[in-house]
Design a protein around this motif. Sequence first.
Motif, PDB file in Angstrom:
ATOM      1  N   GLY A 185       4.377  -3.137  -3.768  1.00 44.63           N
ATOM      2  CA  GLY A 185       5.010  -3.340  -2.470  1.00 44.63           C
ATOM      3  C   GLY A 185       6.169  -4.303  -2.584  1.00 44.63           C
ATOM      4  N   GLN A 186       7.371  -3.812  -2.316  1.00 43.10           N
ATOM      5  CA  GLN A 186       8.593  -4.652  -2.304  1.00 43.10           C
ATOM      6  C   GLN A 186       8.747  -5.411  -3.633  1.00 43.10           C
ATOM      7  N   TYR A 229      10.627  -2.251   2.076  1.00 44.69           N
ATOM      8  CA  TYR A 229      11.212  -2.259   3.428  1.00 44.69           C
ATOM      9  C   TYR A 229      12.596  -2.877   3.367  1.00 44.69           C
ATOM     10  N   ASP A 230      13.426  -2.425   4.290  1.00 40.46           N
ATOM     11  CA  ASP A 230      14.838  -2.800   4.296  1.00 40.46           C
ATOM     12  C   ASP A 230      15.054  -4.045   5.173  1.00 40.46           C
ATOM     13  N   LEU A 231      16.340  -4.399   5.354  1.00 38.83           N
ATOM     14  CA  LEU A 231      16.688  -5.510   6.244  1.00 38.83           C
ATOM     15  C   LEU A 231      16.075  -5.279   7.614  1.00 38.83           C
ATOM     16  N   ASN A 266      19.356   0.979  -1.292  1.00 44.32           N
ATOM     17  CA  ASN A 266      19.362   2.453  -1.333  1.00 44.32           C
ATOM     18  C   ASN A 266      17.954   3.058  -1.180  1.00 44.32           C
ATOM     19  N   HIS A 267      17.066   2.243  -0.625  1.00 45.60           N
ATOM     20  CA  HIS A 267      15.690   2.707  -0.319  1.00 45.60           C
ATOM     21  C   HIS A 267      15.022   3.363  -1.528  1.00 45.60           C
ATOM     22  N   TYR A 268      15.205   2.770  -2.682  1.00 47.11           N
ATOM     23  CA  TYR A 268      14.577   3.207  -3.935  1.00 47.11           C
ATOM     24  C   TYR A 268      14.979   4.638  -4.331  1.00 47.11           C
ATOM     25  N   SER A 269      16.183   5.082  -3.885  1.00 47.05           N
ATOM     26  CA  SER A 269      16.541   6.474  -4.201  1.00 47.05           C
ATOM     27  C   SER A 269      16.767   6.664  -5.705  1.00 47.05           C
ATOM     28  N   CYS A 305      10.512   1.248   6.526  1.00 50.69           N
ATOM     29  CA  CYS A 305       9.842   1.294   5.219  1.00 50.69           C
ATOM     30  C   CYS A 305      10.204   2.573   4.474  1.00 50.69           C
ATOM     31  N   PHE A 306      10.049   2.538   3.170  1.00 49.07           N
ATOM     32  CA  PHE A 306      10.209   3.741   2.347  1.00 49.07           C
ATOM     33  C   PHE A 306       9.078   3.763   1.332  1.00 49.07           C
TER      34      PHE A 306
END
Length: 304
Positions: free
Chosen positions: A114-115, A144-146, A189-192, A290-291
């Motif tokens: 997680g993160q 999770y992002d900003l 980039n949300h773990y892309s 979240c992603f």
Amino acid sequence: MIRLFEGAALAEAYALSRPHTPAKIAEISMAYINKRSQPAANGKYKLMVDIGCGSGQSTEIFGKYFDKILGIDPSSEQILAARKQTKQQNIVFQEGTGENIPIESETVDLVACGQSAHWFNFAKFFKECNRVLKPDGCLVIHGYDLPKIYPIRPSDSTCRKDQAATAQRLIRSMYDTCTFHPRRKHIDNHYSQIYDFIKSTHKTRNDSVKIKKQGNLRDFVQYITTWSGYRSYMTTKQEELSELHGKNNVTDTMIADVDILAKFVKKIQAEWKIEDFELQSIPLDIIFDCFVILSERPLPDSVE
Ligand SMILES: C[S@@+](CC[C@H](N)C(=O)[O-])C[C@H]1O[C@@H](n2cnc3c(N)ncnc32)[C@H](O)[C@@H]1O
């Protein structure tokens, strides 16, 4: 190894103000694993390991699905804080890293991060996952992002929307001034890219979950102090700050010229037209997108 999360004070701030992973992420993970293997007769899987567990924010939601969970983190202070926070008997914590997981081969049903995954050496981490996971074991990486903040008062929705948009702009500007490690791009980039590294045709992702916290502006300010990029930025400002603190008649504006978080608070105060407030009397909804990435074994042994 990148070490940005050490120290008892940081571990305490983390435990107090970092968001906890929502239960939905455990549900999504268990739905994925259920398609590949069955739990034991007691309805539970045997073993999960939460890597980069910090002070345990991402661990507890999985507690009811496993006989045992091991949270690991390289920071001894985070591990101490996690032990203090966590109430469930089947969850234990130990120092360790994603590149050297202190667990026997082919014993783990689920590796979760997680993160934290963006801090790992990906090739070494994937190799370790291949070693510790059972043949039908799975990996979940989530983050999770900003955050976005929404004032709870006023109740007028147009005004609330405008104030939220202003806050978002100010948060972004503070974020852009911070000195984050280049690996922070994986969160942006949300773990892309991490998702692209994984070659399994059964990999999947889910970008629908949100963390919704009710708090106040003081909670939000405390959360920002745990940003590695804010802390790195402020270490370059220590001299200026101590000089200021040695002077008489120091004003908020003088501090805000040095401390970007103080500047953010001052600007919010002006933009939201709130005078003389105590930070804790400004109630907020704090929302994080979240992603979640899921994959089965094997993970790639190189990441080009
Ligand atoms: C942002 S915190 C995440 C904590 C928690 N999992 C959460 O969801 O908030 C990132 C954590 O990753 C840990 N970490 C950094 N590098 C690591 C590595 N190579 N292996 C395992 N954990 C690592 C840090 O010590 C830190 O506690």
